[in-house]
Scaffold this active site. Structure first.
Site, PDB file in Angstrom:
ATOM      1  N   SER A 183      50.221  42.666  45.284  1.00  0.00           N
ATOM      2  CA  SER A 183      50.308  41.110  45.418  1.00  0.00           C
ATOM      3  C   SER A 183      51.772  40.894  47.038  1.00  0.00           C
ATOM      4  O   SER A 183      51.434  39.952  47.240  1.00  0.00           O
ATOM      5  CB  SER A 183      50.132  40.086  44.151  1.00  0.00           C
ATOM      6  OG  SER A 183      49.401  40.055  43.047  1.00  0.00           O
ATOM      7  N   HIS A 229      55.969  38.732  44.258  1.00  0.00           N
ATOM      8  CA  HIS A 229      54.763  37.496  45.071  1.00  0.00           C
ATOM      9  C   HIS A 229      56.532  37.216  46.237  1.00  0.00           C
ATOM     10  O   HIS A 229      56.567  37.068  48.068  1.00  0.00           O
ATOM     11  CB  HIS A 229      54.311  36.607  44.518  1.00  0.00           C
ATOM     12  CG  HIS A 229      53.633  37.320  44.077  1.00  0.00           C
ATOM     13  ND1 HIS A 229      52.894  36.294  43.560  1.00  0.00           N
ATOM     14  CD2 HIS A 229      53.151  38.369  43.241  1.00  0.00           C
ATOM     15  CE1 HIS A 229      51.345  36.469  42.653  1.00  0.00           C
ATOM     16  NE2 HIS A 229      51.889  38.349  42.850  1.00  0.00           N
TER      17      HIS A 229
END
Length: 302
Positions: A183, A229
């Site tokens: 991610s 993230h």
């Protein structure tokens, strides 16, 4: 006998060997040499489909590696030296405590900085959707970004963004909580696509909304490392800015050879800029590592 000379090498060129160019007549050898020296983005794609469209080979290789790693995770599940446990990342693996030989011997974990990258190729075994969603987004981003940036720069953004996500985990997450997933790297590609669209004057509303929604989900949904993230997004934006926002060359005053030299200088600046981002991340990693001592780890565990 030919009285026409090549403007580059000054050798005589017969009528059959003369080629018109911006700077006058050139011989076939010099024209071929100039074409070989063109940057990758100005050459025909090395891998293309039957319609001549470039194939994002690196994107497919990254997807395959993540898929193979997932198979290996399941194959070694439950083993003391399983792939998941051997390659996931937590702040402890790059901490001052892991450099303490006595504490590392007691805990059984040493200084293993490569996990900051290897963790990006692993995914949650309890949720196959974690792998599926990341690979779908990687495929979507790669189809656009890899042909536009070139495979080397695309791969650099991916790996440096993954590194940036791990740095954010080191600084902001529980040092004992392991993380896995691509991610952070994928969010770096999000940022790169956003800046590329902005650079060419396109609308960034859709991609901006997509990034915002995913960030909200990352924070609200439990079990997701929002730190990775955010770290990947910020570092991906920095890498993309280095690649995309370079000074423009005045192509009206130079010939083809001078223009090619300027493009080579721009590429060198781009790679030096990416190297600078990596150095900054390494410095931040060293600073974050010093904050995680045996005492702080015992407090986090307790």
């Amino acid at each position: 006998m030919s009285y026409v000379r090549c403007q580059r090498c000054d050798r005589p060129a017969c009528p059959q060997c003369q080629r018109s160019a911006e700077v006058g007549v050139q011989c076939v050898d010099c024209v071929a040499s100039a074409q070989r020296n063109l940057p990758a983005e100005h050459r025909p794609p090395r891998f293309a489909d039957k319609h001549g469209q470039p194939i994002p080979v690196v994107t497919y290789v990254l997807i395959a590696l993540c898929g193979l790693a997932y198979v290996a995770q399941w194959a070694t599940n439950g083993l003391s030296t399983g792939v998941t446990e051997s390659l996931w990342y937590a702040g402890f693996y790059t901490s001052a405590a892991s450099l303490d030989s006595q504490f590392a011997a007691l805990s059984g974990i040493g200084f293993e900085p490569w996990r900051m990258l290897t963790s990006a190729f692993l995914h949650s075994m309890s949720s196959p959707m974690h792998l599926l969603l990341n690979m779908v987004v990687l495929w979507m981003m790669g189809r656009t970004l890899e042909p536009a940036l070139g495979w080397a720069r695309f791969l650099a953004i991916y790996l440096i963004s993954a590194f940036g996500g791990s740095v954010a985990v080191l600084l902001l997450a529980n040092p004992l909580a392991p993380v896995v997933g691509a991610s952070g790297a994928v969010y770096g590609l999000f940022a790169a696509l956003f800046l590329m669209i902005r650079r060419i004057g396109g609308s960034v509303v859709s991609i901006g909304a997509l990034i915002a929604v995913n960030l909200v989900i990352s924070v609200v949904w439990s079990g997701i490392s929002w730190q990775a993230h955010v770290g990947g997004l910020v570092v991906g934006a920095a890498c993309a800015a280095v690649l995309l926002f370079q000074p423009k060359s005045d192509q009206t005053l130079v010939g083809a050879e001078e223009a090619a030299q300027r493009r080579r200088r721009i590429r060198r600046r781009q790679w030096w800029g990416l190297a600078g981002v990596v150095v900054i991340l390494m410095v931040i990693t060293a600073i974050g590592a010093m904050q995680i001592t045996p005492e702080s780890l015992l407090a986090a565990r307790g």
